[in-house]
Design an enzyme around this catalytic site. Structure first.
Site, PDB file in Angstrom:
ATOM      1  N   LYS A  27       0.457  -7.079   0.245  1.00  0.00           N
ATOM      2  CA  LYS A  27      -0.378  -7.359  -1.150  1.00  0.00           C
ATOM      3  C   LYS A  27       0.656  -8.799  -2.371  1.00  0.00           C
ATOM      4  O   LYS A  27       2.065  -8.687  -1.521  1.00  0.00           O
ATOM      5  CB  LYS A  27      -1.331  -6.684  -1.577  1.00  0.00           C
ATOM      6  CG  LYS A  27      -1.824  -5.905  -0.512  1.00  0.00           C
ATOM      7  CD  LYS A  27      -2.745  -6.665  -0.230  1.00  0.00           C
ATOM      8  CE  LYS A  27      -3.583  -6.410   0.730  1.00  0.00           C
ATOM      9  NZ  LYS A  27      -4.366  -4.671   1.222  1.00  0.00           N
TER      10      LYS A  27
HETATM   11  C1  LIG Z   1      -4.870  -4.063   2.384  1.00  0.00           C
HETATM   12  C2  LIG Z   1      -6.924  -4.192   1.563  1.00  0.00           C
HETATM   13  C3  LIG Z   1      -6.915  -2.385   1.628  1.00  0.00           C
HETATM   14  C4  LIG Z   1      -6.442  -1.346   1.535  1.00  0.00           C
HETATM   15  O1  LIG Z   1      -5.327  -1.201   0.925  1.00  0.00           O
HETATM   16  P1  LIG Z   1      -4.274   0.000   1.239  1.00  0.00           P
HETATM   17  O2  LIG Z   1      -3.548  -0.075  -0.374  1.00  0.00           O
HETATM   18  O3  LIG Z   1      -3.468  -0.563   2.831  1.00  0.00           O
HETATM   19  O4  LIG Z   1      -5.391   1.092   1.722  1.00  0.00           O
HETATM   20  C5  LIG Z   1      -8.922  -2.819   1.342  1.00  0.00           C
HETATM   21  N1  LIG Z   1      -9.578  -3.962   1.104  1.00  0.00           N
HETATM   22  C6  LIG Z   1      -8.824  -5.284   1.081  1.00  0.00           C
HETATM   23  C7  LIG Z   1      -9.900  -6.388   0.895  1.00  0.00           C
HETATM   24  C8  LIG Z   1      -7.751  -5.150   1.546  1.00  0.00           C
HETATM   25  O5  LIG Z   1      -6.663  -6.567   1.567  1.00  0.00           O
END
Ligand SMILES: *Cc1c(COP(=O)(O)O)cnc(C)c1O
Length: 388
Positions: free
Chosen positions: A189
């Protein structure tokens, strides 16, 4: 060597910040977490922030704080990571989906309006709608918020892709059009804490509830207890909570990364503009950018104009992966997953999501991607599409 679709950037400064915590008294439940929370809240213009161990946990706590439970239903988009839907199921609620706007891939407000009209007649209105800011571009929050007012549902923004993005001049996360916004700090991210997430809100009651549920449902605040504390050892478990805490190691990394967030977004934007230019003559269509939005560019997604191609979508994946380009597909529609198929969802129920799934490719984009790597990606793609 493979070029991944996304990758973290860890500096010596980040490492020093984490090492410092390792030598301190508090590896968790120390001062780093509230400091990180304040910094994120300030950055995105929200009053409160609750740091947790993942965005998945943040989504779960957000649903619980809004009272989602058995008998309720939550709606989200099918083009998202499964976590956007699973949070409702953790609460014992039902899940349903709203088809996407094919131009942006985001939840379509018109499709939402139509679905709400039907749901009102059949008494099946959702308790919460979870729009997902796909690739970092905000959904049409103004339209969704207007529908929330009219039909009485709550909104959780899944902004896992979108910290640093903007909508109608304000930062994503200011919660002007929602109850709660959730960020992810997974390494692919925008900024990372290894694993980690955060929920931001302007309502102090929601924030307090999430903060309590993050740590077993326990409070040490006399104001939240049934009566005066009976001694200095005393705490009360008020609800059934979890251990969803973020550590101070993670918070230190997060604070350090947050200091470079604007630079990250600027580089991602630059790479996106370069892709736009480099791809202009190829039979592909980048997702459309609404003028109200400034994407954080977590992902750069293109749709293949399949009718102009001799090569299949699948073959492009196989061939480019073989050449070391880590292209991805965001996302397989959630309802297509076997777990959701067993719940009775049928492929074909959401035609725009189906079409999208058959056409899209995510090209690599991350701050450390070099211009010449990007040139190579486009060159190999062009060769694959037989349009050198
Ligand atoms: C990555 C992601 C999540 C989950 O994030 P984590 O921190 O890995 O639990 C939820 N929603 C979307 C759209 C994502 O891309």
């Amino acid at each position: 060597m493979t070029i991944p679709y996304g990758r973290q950037d860890i500096t010596a400064e980040d490492i020093a910040a984490v090492v410092e915590v390792l030598g301190s008294d508090r590896l968790t439940q120390g001062p780093g977490v509230p400091e990180f929370e304040k910094s994120v809240a300030r950055y995105c213009g929200a009053r409160h922030a609750v740091a947790v161990n993942s965005a998945t946990s943040a989504l779960h706590l957000a649903c619980l704080a809004l009272g989602v439970g058995p008998g309720d239903v939550v709606w989200t988009t099918p083009i998202t990571f499964v976590a956007s839907a699973n949070c409702a199921l953790y609460c014992g609620a039902g899940i349903d989906f709203v088809d996407i706007d094919p131009r942006t891939g985001n939840l379509c407000p018109e499709a939402l309006a139509r679905k709400l009209e039907h749901a009102e007649k059949s008494g099946t209105l959702p308790k919460v709608v979870i729009p997902v800011h796909l690739c970092g571009q905000s959904c049409d929050m103004k339209a969704i918020h207007a529908l929330a007012k009219r039909y009485g549902f709550h909104i959780i923004e899944d902004a896992s892709h979108a910290i640093g993005g903007r909508y109608r001049g304000g930062p994503i996360g200011c919660c002007l059009y929602s109850d709660i916004t959730v960020f992810s700090f997974h390494p692919v991210k925008i900024i990372t804490t290894g694993e980690g997430g955060m929920a931001v809100a302007n309502d102090s009651g929601l924030a307090r509830k999430m903060a309590r549920l993050r740590s077993h449902g326990i409070t040490r605040d006399p104001a939240e207890m049934g009566g005066p504390p009976v001694g200095p050892w005393y705490y009360e478990q008020r609800d059934l909570g979890f251990n969803y805490r973020m550590t101070d190691l993670q918070a230190a990394l997060g604070i350090s990364q947050l200091g470079r967030l604007d630079r990250y977004i600027a580089r991602r934007q630059e790479l996106a503009r370069r892709y736009d230019r480099l791809l202009a003559d190829l039979p592909v269509q980048p997702l459309w950018q609404h003028p109200d939005c400034r994407s954080s560019w977590h992902l750069y997604v293109i749709r293949l104009r399949a009718e102009e191609l001799r090569v299949s979508h699948r073959q492009v994946f196989v061939n480019l992966r073989r050449k070391g380009i880590g292209i991805q597909l965001h996302y397989i529609p959630v309802y297509r997953q076997p777990y959701f198929q067993r719940m009775g969802f049928a492929p074909g129920q959401f035609p725009e999501a189906e079409r999208y799934y058959r056409q899209v490719i995510t090209l690599p984009i991350f701050p450390l991607l070099a211009d010449d790597q990007q040139d190579l990606i486009v060159e190999l793609l062009a060769r694959e599409l037989d349009r050198p």
